[in-house]
Every structure is written in C-alpha cells, then in structure tokens.
Design an enzyme around this catalytic site. Structure first.
Site, PDB file in Angstrom:
ATOM      1  N   GLU A 293       0.933  -0.989   0.051  1.00 16.60           N
ATOM      2  CA  GLU A 293       0.313   0.225   0.280  1.00 16.60           C
ATOM      3  C   GLU A 293       1.618   1.356  -0.053  1.00 16.60           C
ATOM      4  O   GLU A 293       1.625   0.826   0.975  1.00 16.60           O
ATOM      5  CB  GLU A 293      -1.123  -0.055   1.371  1.00 16.60           C
ATOM      6  CG  GLU A 293      -2.008   0.876   0.735  1.00 16.60           C
ATOM      7  CD  GLU A 293      -1.258   2.086   2.073  1.00 16.60           C
ATOM      8  OE1 GLU A 293      -2.177   3.282   0.953  1.00 16.60           O
ATOM      9  OE2 GLU A 293      -1.198   2.222   3.485  1.00 16.60           O
ATOM     10  N   CYS A 327      -2.427   8.026   4.976  1.00 13.49           N
ATOM     11  CA  CYS A 327      -2.433   7.364   3.476  1.00 13.49           C
ATOM     12  C   CYS A 327      -3.768   8.415   2.696  1.00 13.49           C
ATOM     13  O   CYS A 327      -3.711   8.919   1.398  1.00 13.49           O
ATOM     14  CB  CYS A 327      -1.878   6.459   3.388  1.00 13.49           C
ATOM     15  SG  CYS A 327      -1.024   5.807   3.946  1.00 13.49           S
TER      16      CYS A 327
END
Length: 541
Positions: A293, A327
């Site tokens: 990720e 994020c």
C-alpha cells in the site's frame, strides 16, 4: 491434537473511547504519558527472542519537542538482518505446523492485552513518538490494531473453511500452507496499527517474519513487540530489527528464501523493491508475494447540491486530522463556484478554532509533522504557493520548527487545476482547492480521474442521486476506497477493507480475507476411495 472443530469468538469492532475531559480514560492516558516521558528508554532489536544491543545508538525525539530525547535504539547492521532471517527460518517448521487454534489464541490474546492493560501505554507511546492527539492515537494504535488481530483470526478461519466440492467416491480438500521462506514486513511511521498488522497477518497464516519499522515509529513498535511476547508469539516467529532500508533490502531481497514483502510506504520505494525482485527472480525458491500500500493524492469533489456545512467538516477533518499524514488524507478538493464562498467561510470558521501544539495538551487538534525532512518539504510548497501567480493561500501558511515541526493547516486556492500541489503527494496539512463551474461537472470528474497517478481514496459529496451515480461510474478506477457524503479517511477493519491501485499499491485490502489469502499457498488434495484397476474406459467397448 484435538479432533474438535472449534468455534471462534465472533469478531466485533473495539469501541472507541471519547477522552472527554475528566473521563477515566483521560486520567489513565495522562498518567501513562507522564510515566513514559519520565523514562529514558534503551530499545533493543529482537532476534529469535533475544534482545540485541549492538550497533550505533540512534536517538528518539518527539516531533513536537525535538530538543527532548526519549531514549535510543540500536541501529541494526547487515549481519543482524542475516541473523533475523536465520531465526525466522529456524522457527518456521514448528510454527507452520502448530494447529490453527493455537496461533489464533495467541493473536486473540494480543487483542485483549491491547484492549486492556496495554491500551494507554500503546496510545501514549504513539502520541509521544509520532505526535498524535489522543483521539487519533485511540482510533489507530488501540482500536484498529485490536480489530486487525480479532478480525484476521475470523478471516483466516473463513479461508480455511473454504473447501471444494467432492463427487461420490472421492474427497477433495484444500490445504492453506504458509509461503515457503520468510516474509519481510516494512512498516510506516504514521499508523501504529499498520506497523502491528503487517508482521502479524502473515504470521497468523503460519509464516515467519523479519520486521523493519520506520525509525520514526520505533518507540511504539517496542510496545507492539512487548504485546507479541506476552501473548505467546514464539521466539523467531516475528523478528524486530532497525537497519537502514538499503541494508535491509540488500540482504532480504537477494536471499533465496525471500518469500514475500508486506509493505506500506512510498510509491518510489515500492517501485524500487519490485524492480529489485524482478532482477533477482531466478534466485528465489518461489515467486515472492509483493503486497504493498503506497502513495495517494486523495480527493473530494463537491456537487453544487452538496450541503455546505457538512462539506466543510468533511474537508477539514479529511485534510487535517493527524496533520494530513494519513495515506487517505484529502489533499485536493474540487468545489463548484455556486457554493464556494459558503463552504470556504465554514472551513475558515473551523480552522480558526483549531489549536496546535504538544500532545500533552488534549485541547490541541493539530500536532507536529513527523520530522525536519517532512517539515522542509511542506514549507517549500507553501513558499512556492506564496510566490505563484497561479495560487493563493487563503488559510494558514505559517510554520515554525524552533521547538517542534509545526505547520499550520494550510489551504491553497489554485487557479490552475494542474497546479503542482493539486498533482503531487505532499503528506502533510496542506490542502489545495480548485473552484469549477457547475456546468462542467462531468468534465471535472474526468479531471479528477486523470490528474493523479494514484488511486487510493476519494469522496463525492452531493444530495443529487444522478450526480452520485455519475461520480461513482467515472471515478471507478480513481480510488480503491470511495466515499459518498463523507471524508475519504477512517476506514474501519471489517467494514471498509482498505487499499488502492494504480500508483497506490496492489489493492490487497488490509482488514479483509483478501489480504490474508496472499500469505497462503493452497495445496489441492484429492483422495480416491476405490482406485480403478482396469485402464479401459467404457467407450472402448
């Protein structure tokens, strides 16, 4: 070995404590903060259950008080990486052959330890080391990590229960083996829960792990390791070391027994890892699993039917919680001209009440960015906006690093939808707004889709169902987690599996069975009860 089919406790999300003034949790957390800050910690590496105090001493300082030293850790060397791999491989056979109920029990115990006796220590360590306010620490280092431990057990059981059909005279079975070799877990500074989950998820599936956390998260990583040890994770199953990224990669990615990487970090680093694995593919025993990720340039787009006040709250929360260092944080926002002034006024009103400062003061909504490198990068973008004819700073714009790395929540109004801060990942409390004309709704959706190489999170805010359907369709590939009438942050384990594609990663969805199954190598077993004794088929007559 028991012959029972065990029924697991049903996983439920850990309730989030409020930390209201004077509440029991506030009193307990403040006591834990005081206790931790009164200590000077010497943090070892953990290899094969042994504490390793070798290598250069590296100081740990809180981002909001960078002149204060909390302790130090020992910088691992290449030999320690090799030792950790050997330890993981030595522990692998016994761990992989341990029956699932025992592996499950260890991580269920870890969840209860974190929910109970370790909750405030973990939250305090995250607040101090990573500069989070109490609520951001609670939802991350307590609740989300507890949820990962509990739900992962439930998902693993569901995977193991997924079995093929069998015809008369045979029995078909699927065995979910751990991967051959060791797993390399490389974890980020911004979420303690991610740091705990990236080694724990493969371990639950029977793998053994070499774990390198971010140097900015070592303070709370130490507490995670304490929990693993007390929960009963056997020596060598999860090995915690602190080498440079270059040393770690040089040893791990070139090792014959490299079985996979569980990664959260920058797109550039993951690209380099992928390239290195490709260059070494003929050296490995198996094809490694690459689960990552990575970056994001997360968006919010408002339709002209959007509620202005609700939109403003979604924007300021999505952009400025944990200083925009998520994020999933909103980094670019598209607002129609017809409601721009109203939304702007509400945002400025909210920003005027946000206090910024140290984590000990629970009235501070904003704390520091993680380090000087991040501070300098963000300051340069702010300075660039101040000097640009294509941008205007309408909120914030100030910064100071004399005591801590503090950057005011900053809103840049861009005249050009492709202005640099609309396109590049910043990872801080800097939000860029572009105002568009309402009759260019579909054109603006296409702009959102094509502006960024990332595809992690995004949101549409609208009271018009047709426009919601259009956004959902046009932005189908623009975000792995897509939110309607909400901010693009705050995914909950078991509710919104998290991950994105394009430049944002492999989209293996942490917080779901999709991630766990990546750490298994299925073996099909067909057993025939009565084996034929004549090769001839009926068609032969």
């Amino acid at each position: 070995m028991s012959n029972a089919y065990f029924k697991l406790p049903k996983a439920v999300n850990e309730p989030v404590k409020s930390y209201a003034p004077g509440s029991p949790e506030t009193i307990a957390l403040k006591a834990s903060l005081k206790d931790l800050q009164s200590q000077y910690l010497e943090i070892p590496a953990y290899i094969g259950g042994k504490e390793i105090r070798e290598g250069a001493k590296t100081e740990i300082v809180p981002p909001h008080q960078h002149k204060k030293v909390l302790g130090h850790f020992f910088k691992s060397e290449p030999k320690h990486v090799q030792m950790a791999i050997e330890s993981a491989m030595k522990a692998k056979k016994e761990w992989s052959e341990m029956s699932f109920e025992h592996r499950a029990s260890i991580f269920l115990k870890a969840a209860d330890l974190l929910a109970g006796p370790y909750r405030y220590k973990m939250n305090a360590a995250t607040m101090i080391g990573q500069s989070k306010n109490p609520f951001q620490a609670e939802i991350d280092s307590a609740c989300e990590l507890i949820d990962f431990f509990r739900f992962n057990v439930q998902y693993a059981a569901e995977i193991y229960a997924n079995q093929p059909e069998s015809l008369p005279g045979m029995w078909n079975r699927l065995e979910y083996r751990p991967l051959e070799g060791f797993i390399f877990a490389l974890t980020p500074f911004n979420f303690t829960s991610i740091a705990g989950n990236l080694p724990a998820a493969p371990a639950l599936m029977g793998n053994t792990v070499v774990w390198k956390p971010s140097e900015k998260q070592v303070y709370s990583a130490q507490v995670i390791m304490e929990i693993f040890k007390e929960a009963g994770v056997p020596d060598g199953v999860i090995n915690l070391i602190y080498p440079s990224g270059q040393d770690m990669a040089k040893v791990c990615l070139h090792h014959r027994d490299f079985g996979g990487i569980h990664f959260t970090g920058s797109t550039g680093v993951f690209n380099t890892i992928w390239k290195t694995v490709g260059e070494n593919i003929s050296n490995y025993k198996s094809y490694p699993r690459l689960v990552g990720e990575t970056g994001g340039k997360d968006f919010i787009i408002l339709h002209e039917s959007a509620d202005a006040k609700a939109s403003a709250v979604s924007i300021v929360r999505g952009a400025f919680e944990y200083q925009g260092q998520k994020c999933s944080a909103a980094s670019r926002v598209y607002i129609p001209s017809t409601i721009w002034k109203e939304v702007k006024d509400y945002m400025l009103e909210d920003l005027s009440t946000m206090k910024m400062g140290v984590v000990d003061d629970f009235s501070n909504f904003i704390n520091a960015v993680i380090d000087e490198k991040s501070f300098d990068k963000l300051a340069s973008y702010i300075d660039g906006a101040k000097q640009s004819k294509d941008a205007e700073i309408i909120a914030g714009g100030n910064y100071n690093k004399s005591e801590g790395y503090f950057i005011e929540p900053t809103i840049i109004l861009a005249k050009d939808p492709l202005y640099v801060t609309m396109c590049e990942e910043l990872f801080g409390p800097v939000l860029t707004v572009y105002v568009y004309e309402p009759d260019k709704w579909e054109e603006t959706l296409e702009l959102v889709n094509n502006t960024s190489p990332y595809a992690l999170t995004g949101a549409v805010i609208s009271q018009d169902r047709k426009s919601i359907a259009q956004a959902e369709r046009i932005l189908r590939d623009a975000a792995g987690n897509f939110y309607i009438n909400d901010k693009p942050t705050g995914a909950v384990v078991g509710q919104q599996p998290f991950g994105g594609a394009r430049g944002s990663g492999t989209n293996d969805k942490a917080g779901s069975y999709l991630n766990l199954i990546r750490w298994a190598s299925p073996r099909t077993i067909k057993e025939t009860f009565i084996t034929p004794k004549d090769y001839k088929y009926p068609f032969l007559g």
